[in-house]
Each structure stands twice: as structure tokens, then as C-alpha cells.
Scaffold this active site. Sequence first.
Site, PDB file in Angstrom:
ATOM      1  N   PRO A 288       0.836  -1.210   0.000  1.00  0.00           N
ATOM      2  CA  PRO A 288       0.000   0.000   0.000  1.00  0.00           C
ATOM      3  C   PRO A 288       0.871   1.260   0.000  1.00  0.00           C
ATOM      4  O   PRO A 288       1.863   1.329   0.702  1.00  0.00           O
ATOM      5  CB  PRO A 288      -0.811  -0.114   1.294  1.00  0.00           C
ATOM      6  CG  PRO A 288      -0.133  -1.131   2.127  1.00  0.00           C
ATOM      7  CD  PRO A 288       0.660  -2.012   1.205  1.00  0.00           C
ATOM      8  N   GLU A 289       0.508   2.219  -0.832  1.00  0.00           N
ATOM      9  CA  GLU A 289       1.227   3.492  -0.905  1.00  0.00           C
ATOM     10  C   GLU A 289       0.345   4.565  -0.270  1.00  0.00           C
ATOM     11  O   GLU A 289      -0.694   4.246   0.303  1.00  0.00           O
ATOM     12  CB  GLU A 289       1.567   3.806  -2.368  1.00  0.00           C
ATOM     13  CG  GLU A 289       2.383   2.678  -3.017  1.00  0.00           C
ATOM     14  CD  GLU A 289       2.727   2.917  -4.486  1.00  0.00           C
ATOM     15  OE1 GLU A 289       2.881   4.079  -4.887  1.00  0.00           O
ATOM     16  OE2 GLU A 289       2.841   1.922  -5.227  1.00  0.00           O
TER      17      GLU A 289
END
Length: 281
Positions: free
Chosen positions: A2-3
Site C-alpha cells: 500500500p502506498e
Amino acid sequence: MPELPEVETIKKTLNQLVLNKTIKEVSVYWPNIIKKPDDIEAFKHMLIGQRINDIHRRGKFLLFELDDYMLVSHLRMEGKYSLHSNDAPLKKHTHVIFSFTDQTELRYNDVRKFGTMHLFTKGQEKSQKPLQQLGPDPFDDEFTFDYFYNKLNKTSRVIKVVLLDQSVVAGLGNIYVDETLFKAGVHPEKKANLLSEYEVEAVRKQAISILKEAVAKGGTTIRSYVNGQGEMGMFQQELFVYGQENQPCKHCGQAIEKIKVGGRGTHICTKCQEYDGLGVK
Ligand SMILES: [Zn+2]
């Protein structure tokens, strides 16, 4: 992994799910997730009786603000939080459980076990690892043209690698770096110190605008990412290059290529991100 937009979405969801809950008990089944304090019993003991007053995000980190402490959590590849009633059966790969006084539990699940948790006395988290070396968020006021230009000007590393460096700018990962460089029309292997002022500003503005749009869409769903309520993000429909290899470029029609830059799979339109002879290889 996840960014920024995915972590922001998880943060918003967790704020709806666990705000104002008080921790009654903590169970740790995989102690390596807990990086600070060293003593797992101390970790559990510190958390008992603490209320979750807010949840923040810095870069890709979640920060649980408690009465006296700040719990800094990084999900790395596959970490996930979910809320359950305390009698719901445990799933495989559940490594940490925060049991609340209202018979619910926040469970941390991580197939790869790469995620981390650091617990600090509130206020001390900023000056210690892992947040200490973190650069500004793209949405922070400090992420100015001057700041960014000076950082890029100091390094001959290629721009893709520099954008992934969390000490330069926090929150970008492989998806949003590829999208940003495509929209800015910059080749990922161009050396950072050879970008023109125009290109530096294009990269900065595109990063901010792509991340804002991705946050608005709830992030990108790649493989197993879902937010805390099991919902998927919708930004994958807006991707121009990431995961689009062999598809026609939405700007020029040429096939998107996948290359390796700094060991990372990198998606590029060689026509829109033309190599101008500056610094590649
Ligand atoms: Zn193109």
C-alpha cells in the site's frame, strides 16, 4: 505494498471503526512485528487502558494516537487491520490483537510478516526511527519546488530511485512513481540532477495531483489490497502505465513497455517519456 492513497484510505476507515475505543488486552502471536519496545510484555502493558484518540498518516505509516503513546505501524507488503467481535474465529496469519473494553478487537493480519509496529511515548516518535528520516509528504507545505529541486540537484541517482526514497518524499511507491513520471513525460532512468527546472516542477505537480485523485478514489486495488472494511479502491481504472505492459498508451497509442530500474519493474511509454540523452545508463 500500500502506498500513500491506500494508507490514507485505511486511516479514514480505521478512524470510523476504532476511534474512542479503549484497549483492555493485547495479544502478540508473532513478536518480530513489534520493533519497539524490545520487551513484548512491556509493549502489552503500556497499551492496556489506553484509548485511541485519533489515527494519523505520515508517508506510508499509520500513527495511532493514544492517551500517552503513539503507535507507529507500517503495513509493508501485506499487512491488514480489521475489526471483529471478540468471539469471531481467528484467521490464519493474525499476529497482533488489540482487544477493546466493548467486546470488539482490532486484529492485525500479515501473510508475509514484514509489517512493523513501534510504540513511543507521545512526542518522541518524530525524532526517532522510523519517522525521523522521513521526508515531507507530497501534501505537506514543505514539499515546495525549492525543497524538491535542491534534493534532486544533489544526487546523480536516477529519478525513479530518488522518488522511491522515503527520505526525499514520503508515500510514493512503485505504482504512483511510474504514473507520475509518465504524466510528467520524464524517463525513469534520467539522472535526478539532470532534470530541468521545468521537469522538476512537472514531477512535483503530477505527484501531488495523481495522489490527490487516488485518495479521492480510495486508492488502487492491486492483488490483495482492500481497505479496513473490505472495500476495494477504484484508482486502478485511472492507471496509464502501471500494470499496462503491451497495452496501447492512452496518449499516443504506442505499446507500454516494462523495464527494470533500480531492480524494480518499471512501466513506461518510450514515446511520451522520450529518452533525451541525459543521464540514462
Ligand atoms: Zn505514449
